[in-house]
Write a protein that holds these residues in place. Structure first.
Motif, mmCIF file in Angstrom:
data_model
loop_
_atom_site.group_PDB
_atom_site.id
_atom_site.type_symbol
_atom_site.label_atom_id
_atom_site.label_comp_id
_atom_site.label_asym_id
_atom_site.label_seq_id
_atom_site.Cartn_x
_atom_site.Cartn_y
_atom_site.Cartn_z
ATOM 1 N N UNK A 22 -8.281 12.001 -1.600
ATOM 2 C CA UNK A 22 -8.011 13.036 -2.586
ATOM 3 C C UNK A 22 -6.580 12.980 -3.123
ATOM 4 N N UNK A 23 -5.748 12.083 -2.601
ATOM 5 C CA UNK A 23 -4.379 11.933 -3.098
ATOM 6 C C UNK A 23 -4.417 11.367 -4.515
ATOM 7 N N UNK A 24 -3.458 11.747 -5.333
ATOM 8 C CA UNK A 24 -3.445 11.307 -6.739
ATOM 9 C C UNK A 24 -3.602 9.799 -6.912
ATOM 10 N N UNK A 25 -2.847 8.960 -6.192
ATOM 11 C CA UNK A 25 -3.009 7.510 -6.398
ATOM 12 C C UNK A 25 -4.416 7.029 -6.037
ATOM 13 N N UNK A 26 -5.013 7.629 -5.021
ATOM 14 C CA UNK A 26 -6.366 7.247 -4.603
ATOM 15 C C UNK A 26 -7.376 7.591 -5.685
ATOM 16 N N UNK A 27 -7.268 8.769 -6.233
ATOM 17 C CA UNK A 27 -8.185 9.203 -7.285
ATOM 18 C C UNK A 27 -8.026 8.318 -8.517
ATOM 19 N N UNK A 28 -6.783 8.012 -8.873
ATOM 20 C CA UNK A 28 -6.525 7.205 -10.069
ATOM 21 C C UNK A 28 -7.125 5.808 -9.960
ATOM 22 N N UNK A 39 3.911 4.939 -11.835
ATOM 23 C CA UNK A 39 5.347 5.217 -11.929
ATOM 24 C C UNK A 39 5.597 6.628 -12.448
ATOM 25 N N UNK A 40 4.649 7.195 -13.181
ATOM 26 C CA UNK A 40 4.806 8.540 -13.722
ATOM 27 C C UNK A 40 4.480 9.626 -12.695
ATOM 28 N N UNK A 41 3.967 9.235 -11.537
ATOM 29 C CA UNK A 41 3.672 10.220 -10.493
ATOM 30 C C UNK A 41 4.979 10.780 -9.939
ATOM 31 N N UNK A 42 4.917 11.978 -9.354
ATOM 32 C CA UNK A 42 6.114 12.519 -8.706
ATOM 33 C C UNK A 42 6.613 11.570 -7.617
ATOM 34 N N UNK A 43 7.906 11.584 -7.364
ATOM 35 C CA UNK A 43 8.528 10.656 -6.410
ATOM 36 C C UNK A 43 7.882 10.712 -5.032
ATOM 37 N N UNK A 44 7.427 11.884 -4.616
ATOM 38 C CA UNK A 44 6.821 11.982 -3.277
ATOM 39 C C UNK A 44 5.448 11.319 -3.200
ATOM 40 N N UNK A 45 4.917 10.847 -4.321
ATOM 41 C CA UNK A 45 3.632 10.139 -4.345
ATOM 42 C C UNK A 45 3.831 8.619 -4.373
ATOM 43 N N UNK A 46 5.036 8.136 -4.563
ATOM 44 C CA UNK A 46 5.266 6.698 -4.742
ATOM 45 C C UNK A 46 4.921 5.876 -3.504
ATOM 46 N N UNK A 51 1.085 2.040 -0.970
ATOM 47 C CA UNK A 51 0.112 1.701 0.078
ATOM 48 C C UNK A 51 -1.271 1.472 -0.511
ATOM 49 N N UNK A 52 -1.680 2.334 -1.430
ATOM 50 C CA UNK A 52 -2.991 2.197 -2.063
ATOM 51 C C UNK A 52 -3.047 0.899 -2.870
ATOM 52 N N UNK A 53 -2.032 0.632 -3.673
ATOM 53 C CA UNK A 53 -2.053 -0.554 -4.530
ATOM 54 C C UNK A 53 -2.068 -1.851 -3.733
ATOM 55 N N UNK A 54 -1.254 -1.943 -2.695
ATOM 56 C CA UNK A 54 -1.254 -3.172 -1.880
ATOM 57 C C UNK A 54 -2.627 -3.382 -1.256
ATOM 58 N N UNK A 55 -3.212 -2.322 -0.752
ATOM 59 C CA UNK A 55 -4.523 -2.425 -0.115
ATOM 60 C C UNK A 55 -5.603 -2.806 -1.132
ATOM 61 N N UNK A 56 -5.589 -2.163 -2.278
ATOM 62 C CA UNK A 56 -6.603 -2.440 -3.308
ATOM 63 C C UNK A 56 -6.439 -3.852 -3.866
ATOM 64 N N UNK A 57 -5.206 -4.280 -4.090
ATOM 65 C CA UNK A 57 -4.995 -5.640 -4.594
ATOM 66 C C UNK A 57 -5.476 -6.670 -3.577
ATOM 67 N N UNK A 58 -5.321 -6.387 -2.304
ATOM 68 C CA UNK A 58 -5.819 -7.289 -1.269
ATOM 69 C C UNK A 58 -7.342 -7.412 -1.350
ATOM 70 N N UNK A 59 -8.014 -6.288 -1.528
ATOM 71 C CA UNK A 59 -9.477 -6.288 -1.645
ATOM 72 C C UNK A 59 -9.906 -7.056 -2.896
ATOM 73 N N UNK A 60 -9.270 -6.758 -4.026
ATOM 74 C CA UNK A 60 -9.645 -7.403 -5.285
ATOM 75 C C UNK A 60 -9.375 -8.903 -5.251
ATOM 76 N N UNK A 61 -8.237 -9.289 -4.691
ATOM 77 C CA UNK A 61 -7.902 -10.708 -4.621
ATOM 78 C C UNK A 61 -8.877 -11.451 -3.722
ATOM 79 N N UNK A 62 -9.249 -10.847 -2.616
ATOM 80 C CA UNK A 62 -10.231 -11.474 -1.714
ATOM 81 C C UNK A 62 -11.565 -11.648 -2.425
ATOM 82 N N UNK A 63 -12.008 -10.622 -3.146
ATOM 83 C CA UNK A 63 -13.275 -10.704 -3.881
ATOM 84 C C UNK A 63 -13.209 -11.827 -4.911
ATOM 85 N N UNK A 64 -12.128 -11.896 -5.662
ATOM 86 C CA UNK A 64 -12.009 -12.937 -6.685
ATOM 87 C C UNK A 64 -11.905 -14.333 -6.076
ATOM 88 N N UNK A 65 -11.237 -14.425 -4.927
ATOM 89 C CA UNK A 65 -11.115 -15.724 -4.262
ATOM 90 C C UNK A 65 -12.481 -16.212 -3.799
#
Length: 83
Positions: A22-28, A39-46, A51-65
């Motif tokens: 339910x965190x903003x980055x997760x929903x986005x 980057x437009x999220x409040x600083x306390x969300x960065x 964490x979300x982006x690194x994890x998601x990019x890992x999943x996406x990169x594995x799928x594409x590989x």
């Protein structure tokens, strides 16, 4: 954007990230199509967004590989030697 993240990648990545779904980055990142603009999220969300982006990019990169790049890949980062 080059990772071609899907909503399914977003959901799996969020589950792996340890960030609440339910965190903003997760929903986005789980929207279809995923919404960017972290980057437009409040600083306390960065940290959560990172964490979300690194994890998601890992999943996406594995799928594409395993699909798009399987056997014909010229991406050097997909062909790193074992440690």
């Amino acid at each position: 954007m080059q990772a071609h993240i899907t909503a399914a990648d977003g959901r799996e990545g969020v589950a792996r990230s340890g960030v609440k779904p339910t965190a903003n980055p997760s929903v986005m990142i789980c929207m279809d199509p995923p919404r960017y603009g972290f980057a437009a999220l409040p600083a306390d969300e960065h940290v959560k967004a990172f964490r979300v982006l690194v994890s998601v990019f890992s999943v996406a990169d594995t799928r594409r590989r395993q699909t798009y790049c399987k056997g014909t890949c010229g991406h050097t980062w997909h062909n790193l030697p074992p440690r």
